[in-house]
Enzyme design. Structure first.
Site, short mmCIF file in Angstrom:
data_model
loop_
_atom_site.label_atom_id
_atom_site.label_comp_id
_atom_site.label_asym_id
_atom_site.label_seq_id
_atom_site.Cartn_x
_atom_site.Cartn_y
_atom_site.Cartn_z
N LYS A 111 -6.51 14.96 -5.26
CA LYS A 111 -5.13 15.41 -5.00
C LYS A 111 -5.08 16.92 -4.77
O LYS A 111 -4.35 17.41 -3.92
CB LYS A 111 -4.21 15.04 -6.17
CG LYS A 111 -4.11 13.53 -6.39
CD LYS A 111 -2.72 13.01 -6.13
CE LYS A 111 -2.68 11.51 -5.88
NZ LYS A 111 -3.02 10.71 -7.06
N LYS A 214 -10.50 3.04 1.26
CA LYS A 214 -9.66 1.97 0.77
C LYS A 214 -8.31 1.89 1.49
O LYS A 214 -7.86 2.86 2.10
CB LYS A 214 -9.44 2.13 -0.72
CG LYS A 214 -8.56 3.31 -1.10
CD LYS A 214 -7.99 3.09 -2.52
CE LYS A 214 -6.78 3.97 -2.75
NZ LYS A 214 -5.96 3.56 -3.88
N LYS A 217 -1.39 3.40 0.00
CA LYS A 217 -0.10 3.90 0.50
C LYS A 217 -0.29 5.31 1.03
O LYS A 217 0.17 5.64 2.12
CB LYS A 217 0.92 3.93 -0.63
CG LYS A 217 1.38 2.56 -1.05
CD LYS A 217 2.32 2.69 -2.25
CE LYS A 217 2.09 1.57 -3.23
NZ LYS A 217 2.11 1.99 -4.63
P1 ADP Z 1 -1.83 3.10 -3.85
O1 ADP Z 1 -3.28 3.42 -4.13
O2 ADP Z 1 -1.66 2.37 -2.59
O3 ADP Z 1 -0.93 4.28 -3.98
P2 ADP Z 1 -1.33 2.36 -6.56
O4 ADP Z 1 -2.14 3.55 -6.88
O5 ADP Z 1 0.08 2.34 -7.06
O6 ADP Z 1 -1.37 2.11 -4.99
O7 ADP Z 1 -2.12 1.09 -7.08
C1 ADP Z 1 -1.58 0.03 -7.82
C2 ADP Z 1 -2.65 -0.99 -8.14
O8 ADP Z 1 -3.23 -1.49 -6.93
C3 ADP Z 1 -3.83 -0.43 -8.96
O9 ADP Z 1 -4.27 -1.43 -9.87
C4 ADP Z 1 -4.88 -0.18 -7.94
O10 ADP Z 1 -6.19 -0.26 -8.48
C5 ADP Z 1 -4.63 -1.32 -6.96
N1 ADP Z 1 -5.09 -0.94 -5.62
C6 ADP Z 1 -4.51 -0.04 -4.79
N2 ADP Z 1 -5.18 0.04 -3.62
C7 ADP Z 1 -6.21 -0.85 -3.73
C8 ADP Z 1 -7.26 -1.26 -2.84
N3 ADP Z 1 -7.37 -0.76 -1.63
N4 ADP Z 1 -8.14 -2.19 -3.29
C9 ADP Z 1 -8.02 -2.73 -4.54
N5 ADP Z 1 -7.06 -2.40 -5.40
C10 ADP Z 1 -6.16 -1.48 -5.01
#
Ligand code: ADP
Ligand code: TRP
Length: 349
Positions: A111, A214, A217
């Site tokens: 970040k 990965k 969002k």
């Molecule tokens: P983002 O990474 O899209 O902002 P979050 O951080 O809010 O989403 O993630 C919420 C949940 O989704 C967590 O348990 C995270 O490990 C899982 N997660 C997010 N992106 C992935 C991904 N590409 N593959 C597997 N799990 C994911």
């Protein structure tokens, strides 16, 4: 009965990474364990969402949780900020978290690098990993202590299991560290050490379709549960490919492997085998592969998508769910907080 805790930040619609990395497991285990699932709205504040959008984002995740199969009669479903005990435990745990270890957290370093890149108008890769120049960037302390708040979410219910994707493993490890540190410091086994949960399988990472790491969002490469067929098809058809393997049994480049990784989540095994065989003998047509993948994603998400809007607009239902959830979560949280306060030495006069 074992206790499960997990949450997702309210920062936009849920994508396939959230679903397969986390939410799918939430749904599967809600009958088996004492499950607490929440919307991490406090965590979303690190990026200062506009107050006018804040509530709608919470509502979005809530509606999508419910549409994907979370059942408020089987699990405790709540909004993080409705449980102030979480914030109080966060204060106590902050005293046990070291600045150095927080600064070394991968998500924090990423970040900071991103913020510096944005401030300087350059690519992230142009910011050295050990760059010390903070000029022009304000990194808020909430970002630094993000893992402490997450540990508080988990420990406040004395969780045993935490279903999360691979990217959250370091944060979870830190929650274990804080649990141990608290217990050692105060000589009481207040907190069990929470473990990752993915049905005995390695945690998963759903890839993006742009050839990068990965799906996320913030990565801007999400395929969302809320996307309609046309949008999904467009996103999948745009996925990075090349002119195809030139020699039989060639190794697969990452971006092609990513398509197969997604297929493994939504397509029938026989279909996947056909495309793998076609890759091996060089007859594969990536257009066909993508069409199949898009169709299978649509088929998979349709039943979830169809439910979202109705739930989102059902004020009465959402009010009932969140009130009931907050009440149950606060009861559990207050019991833990009482133990923690006692261990620390608070007493009433
Ligand atoms: P983002 O990474 O899209 O902002 P979050 O951080 O809010 O989403 O993630 C919420 C949940 O989704 C967590 O348990 C995270 O490990 C899982 N997660 C997010 N992106 C992935 C991904 N590409 N593959 C597997 N799990 C994911
Ligand atoms: N940090 C998690 C994420 O970005 C969200 C989260 C907050 C969480 N608190 C949690 C996940 C507690 C599991 C348990 O995905």
């Amino acid at each position: 009965m074992k206790t499960v805790v997990s949450g997702i930040r309210s920062t936009g619609h849920l994508h396939l990474g959230n679903y397969f990395g986390a939410l799918r497991n939430f749904v599967k285990i809600q009958e088996q364990f004492n499950c607490f699932y929440f919307i991490a709205d406090l965590h979303s504040l690190t990026t200062h969402p506009h107050p006018d959008d804040f509530h709608a984002s919470v509502r979005t995740i809530l509606a999508e949780y419910l549409a994907a199969g979370l059942d408020p009669e089987k699990c405790t479903l709540f909004v993080q900020s409705d449980v102030p005990e979480v914030s109080e435990l966060y204060v106590l745990l902050n005293m046990l978290a070291y600045k150095g270890e927080l600064e070394r957290t991968t998500s924090f370093k990423d970040k900071v690098r991103l913020a510096k890149a944005q401030a300087r108008g350059v690519a992230v890769s142009d910011v050295a990993e050990n760059d010390q120049n903070d000029e022009g960037v304000n990194i808020n302390a909430g970002l630094l202590t993000y893992p402490v708040l997450m540990a508080s979410d988990i420990l406040i219910h004395r969780a045993n299991y935490v279903p999360v994707g691979k990217d959250q493993m370091q944060h979870l490890e830190f929650a274990r560290t804080l649990a141990r540190r608290f217990n050692n410091m105060y000589g009481e086994e207040v907190f069990p050490e929470p473990e990752a949960f993915n049905f005995g399988q390695a945690p998963i990472k759903v890839p993006g379709l742009d050839g990068s790491g990965k799906m996320g969002k913030s990565e801007g490469n999400g395929i969302y549960l809320y996307d309609d067929e046309k949008t999904i098809t467009k996103k999948v058809m745009r996925a990075l490919t090349d002119s195809g393997p030139k020699e039989p049994n060639s190794p697969m480049p990452d971006y092609i492997q990513n398509l197969f990784t997604l297929m493994a989540l939504v397509s029938e095994p026989v279909v996947i085998d056909q495309f793998k065989a076609a890759y091996a003998d060089c007859s594969i047509r990536y257009g066909d592969l993508k069409k199949q993948l898009a169709a299978d994603i649509c088929k998979f998400t349709l039943p979830i998508r169809e439910r979202i809007d109705d739930i989102y607009n059902n004020d009465e239902f959402l009010r009932k769910v969140t009130r009931q959830g907050a009440e149950k979560a606060r009861e559990s949280a207050a019991a833990t907080l009482a133990l923690a306060r006692k261990a620390v030495g608070f007493k009433t006069f």
